[in-house]
Design an enzyme around this catalytic site. Structure first.
Site, PDB file in Angstrom:
ATOM      1  N   HIS A 192       0.778  -1.228  -0.065  1.00 29.85           N
ATOM      2  CA  HIS A 192      -0.087   0.051  -0.021  1.00 29.85           C
ATOM      3  C   HIS A 192       0.794   1.307  -0.170  1.00 29.85           C
ATOM      4  O   HIS A 192       1.905   1.157   0.329  1.00 29.85           O
ATOM      5  CB  HIS A 192      -0.953  -0.064   1.355  1.00 29.85           C
ATOM      6  CG  HIS A 192      -1.939   1.175   1.258  1.00 29.85           C
ATOM      7  ND1 HIS A 192      -1.645   2.269   1.956  1.00 29.85           N
ATOM      8  CD2 HIS A 192      -3.180   1.223   1.168  1.00 29.85           C
ATOM      9  CE1 HIS A 192      -2.556   2.986   1.693  1.00 29.85           C
ATOM     10  NE2 HIS A 192      -3.501   2.458   1.368  1.00 29.85           N
ATOM     11  N   PRO A 193       0.591   2.400  -0.479  1.00 23.68           N
ATOM     12  CA  PRO A 193       1.204   3.682  -0.810  1.00 23.68           C
ATOM     13  C   PRO A 193       1.940   3.996   0.644  1.00 23.68           C
ATOM     14  O   PRO A 193       3.083   4.453   0.573  1.00 23.68           O
ATOM     15  CB  PRO A 193       0.274   4.549  -1.271  1.00 23.68           C
ATOM     16  CG  PRO A 193      -0.665   3.750  -2.074  1.00 23.68           C
ATOM     17  CD  PRO A 193      -0.726   2.592  -1.391  1.00 23.68           C
ATOM     18  N   VAL A 194       1.259   3.900   1.700  1.00 21.47           N
ATOM     19  CA  VAL A 194       2.019   4.422   2.906  1.00 21.47           C
ATOM     20  C   VAL A 194       2.964   3.409   3.608  1.00 21.47           C
ATOM     21  O   VAL A 194       3.636   3.992   4.618  1.00 21.47           O
ATOM     22  CB  VAL A 194       1.081   4.854   3.992  1.00 21.47           C
ATOM     23  CG1 VAL A 194       0.197   5.965   3.427  1.00 21.47           C
ATOM     24  CG2 VAL A 194       0.077   3.709   4.433  1.00 21.47           C
ATOM     25  N   LYS A 195       3.094   2.107   2.971  1.00 21.63           N
ATOM     26  CA  LYS A 195       4.035   1.049   3.502  1.00 21.63           C
ATOM     27  C   LYS A 195       5.434   1.590   2.818  1.00 21.63           C
ATOM     28  O   LYS A 195       5.767   2.388   2.084  1.00 21.63           O
ATOM     29  CB  LYS A 195       3.390  -0.210   3.060  1.00 21.63           C
ATOM     30  CG  LYS A 195       2.271  -0.382   3.559  1.00 21.63           C
ATOM     31  CD  LYS A 195       2.168  -0.736   4.910  1.00 21.63           C
ATOM     32  CE  LYS A 195       0.812  -1.327   5.833  1.00 21.63           C
ATOM     33  NZ  LYS A 195      -0.259  -1.240   5.239  1.00 21.63           N
ATOM     34  N   HIS A 196       6.437   0.792   3.378  1.00 21.21           N
ATOM     35  CA  HIS A 196       7.830   0.983   3.019  1.00 21.21           C
ATOM     36  C   HIS A 196       7.901   0.920   1.542  1.00 21.21           C
ATOM     37  O   HIS A 196       8.810   1.574   0.761  1.00 21.21           O
ATOM     38  CB  HIS A 196       8.864  -0.160   3.497  1.00 21.21           C
ATOM     39  CG  HIS A 196       8.878  -0.016   4.848  1.00 21.21           C
ATOM     40  ND1 HIS A 196       7.725  -0.130   6.080  1.00 21.21           N
ATOM     41  CD2 HIS A 196       9.809   0.239   5.970  1.00 21.21           C
ATOM     42  CE1 HIS A 196       8.061  -0.055   7.212  1.00 21.21           C
ATOM     43  NE2 HIS A 196       9.256   0.092   7.185  1.00 21.21           N
TER      44      HIS A 196
END
Length: 385
Positions: A192-196
């Site tokens: 997901h975009p907010v993950k690393h």
């Protein structure tokens, strides 16, 4: 003065990522092509596992993981209430029962002692498995959970969505990266975009079992295969051997994932520097997640606890700092309340939730922005002591 809004998390996309996606867009394969296998092999090598299976998101990955472990309707699985709902919902998808054990009040991770007490309060064979979560990026000591699971014949799915690159040092003195699957049956990651590692959406499963790997590969694509067929009528022929799903990831996303993966260690270094600055600023003033010895936190989140959490949340938003809450305990959500979780005794989880708030944590957060966040948090805290 900081003028641009500061989110709690943000993807980091640069020109190399853009170039990787554009290059793939110009090829013959946008999906089911060579980039998928390349990403899987690179990711498996990165975490130290033998096999990796790319999927369209981590929720799908959790669903497939449960199915691949020969789950039977009505079986019971233990997980933490302090997680995103997918860690529990995957059991419900398969017709099972979710049982919640409490968290450790210092690490915020699923408590080994609470899990043991829950298991030992029931007859042998009552539970099928455990889904511990590397919450906020802090690795669960899966070696300890493996010993407990082996005592009672349970499988382990490690929800490592917050923690690519995180690790703990086991009793043999060896680094065990989240996802190595040396003490878990399957590990699950999110892109997901907010993950690393940002792929827009996406996920990865890792395992060291060839049998589990083959099952995951089959279920990922409708249960259809051209391998081990009873007969072959021609090059077009295939067999549907199980009721699978369309949980595939595209070559476009995998190209982005490959580029992102190559920068993850650098991103981890920056996340840990940001965490250290928060810790130095808040030490002795504001409570935050502990770091067990011989553990490397991947720091998807930096969570603090404060008595007037709602007040701080509103104060930060008025200052254009968009902190977030992770998470509302799963057992308190209406769906789970409606199916009988209203009387769950999970005091540590509920105590944590009453005070937790996640501050901005991402590699492109500047020192100036972080100083602004720290100043606002400390200003609010001093006025509300």
């Amino acid at each position: 003065m900081i003028h641009d809004p500061i989110p709690y998390g943000r993807q980091s996309i640069d020109q190399t990522d853009i170039d990787a996606v554009v290059e793939t867009l110009k090829t013959d394969f946008l999906t089911q092509g060579p980039k998928i296998k390349e990403f899987e092999e690179l990711f498996a090598k990165y975490v130290g596992a033998q096999y990796a299976v790319a999927v369209n998101n981590a929720t799908a990955g959790l669903h497939l993981s449960v199915l691949a472990l020969n789950f039977k309707k009505g079986q019971r699985v233990i997980t933490t209430p302090i997680t995103f709902v997918a860690s529990a919902n995957c059991i419900r998808y398969c017709g099972g029962e979710v049982w919640f054990a409490d968290i450790d009040r210092e690490s915020y991770l699923l408590s080994l002692e609470s899990t043991r007490a829950l298991i030992e309060s029931k007859p042998k064979g009552f539970f099928a498995g455990i889904i511990p979560v590397d919450f906020a990026g802090l690795p669960v000591n899966t070696e300890e959970f493996r010993a407990l699971a082996n005592e009672h014949g349970l499988w382990i799915i490690e929800d490592a969505c917050h923690a690519p690159g995180g690790y703990f040092v086991d009793s043999n003195g060896e680094q065990q990266k989240c996802g190595s699957a040396n003490y878990s049956d399957i590990c699950v990651f999110s892109f997901h975009p907010v993950k690393h590692i940002a792929c827009g959406e996406g996920g990865m499963l890792t395992t060291n079992s060839k049998e589990i790997y083959d099952t995951l590969m089959l279920l990922r694509s409708h249960g259809i295969t051209k391998n081990n067929m009873s007969e072959n009528h021609g090059g077009w022929f295939y067999e549907m051997q199980a009721l699978g799903f369309n949980y595939r990831l595209t070559d476009i996303q995998c190209a982005l994932g490959i580029s992102q993966l190559a920068k993850n260690d650098k991103g981890l270094e920056r996340r840990n520097l940001i965490a250290k600055r928060y810790e130095n600023a808040f030490e002795g003033k504001i409570r935050f997640q502990s770091l067990p010895e011989k553990t490397y936190n991947a720091h998807h989140l930096f969570v603090i606890e404060i008595d007037n959490r709602k007040g701080l949340y509103d104060f930060l938003r008025a200052s254009e700092i968009f902190a977030q809450i992770h998470y509302i305990p799963v057992h308190t959500l209406p769906y789970y309340q409606d199916i009988g979780y209203g009387e769950a005794d999970l005091a540590n989880s509920e105590g944590y939730y009453s005070k937790c708030i996640s501050l901005p944590m991402y590699p492109t957060l500047t020192d100036e922005e972080q100083n602004y966040v720290i100043d606002k948090v400390l200003t609010f805290n001093e006025k509300n002591i």
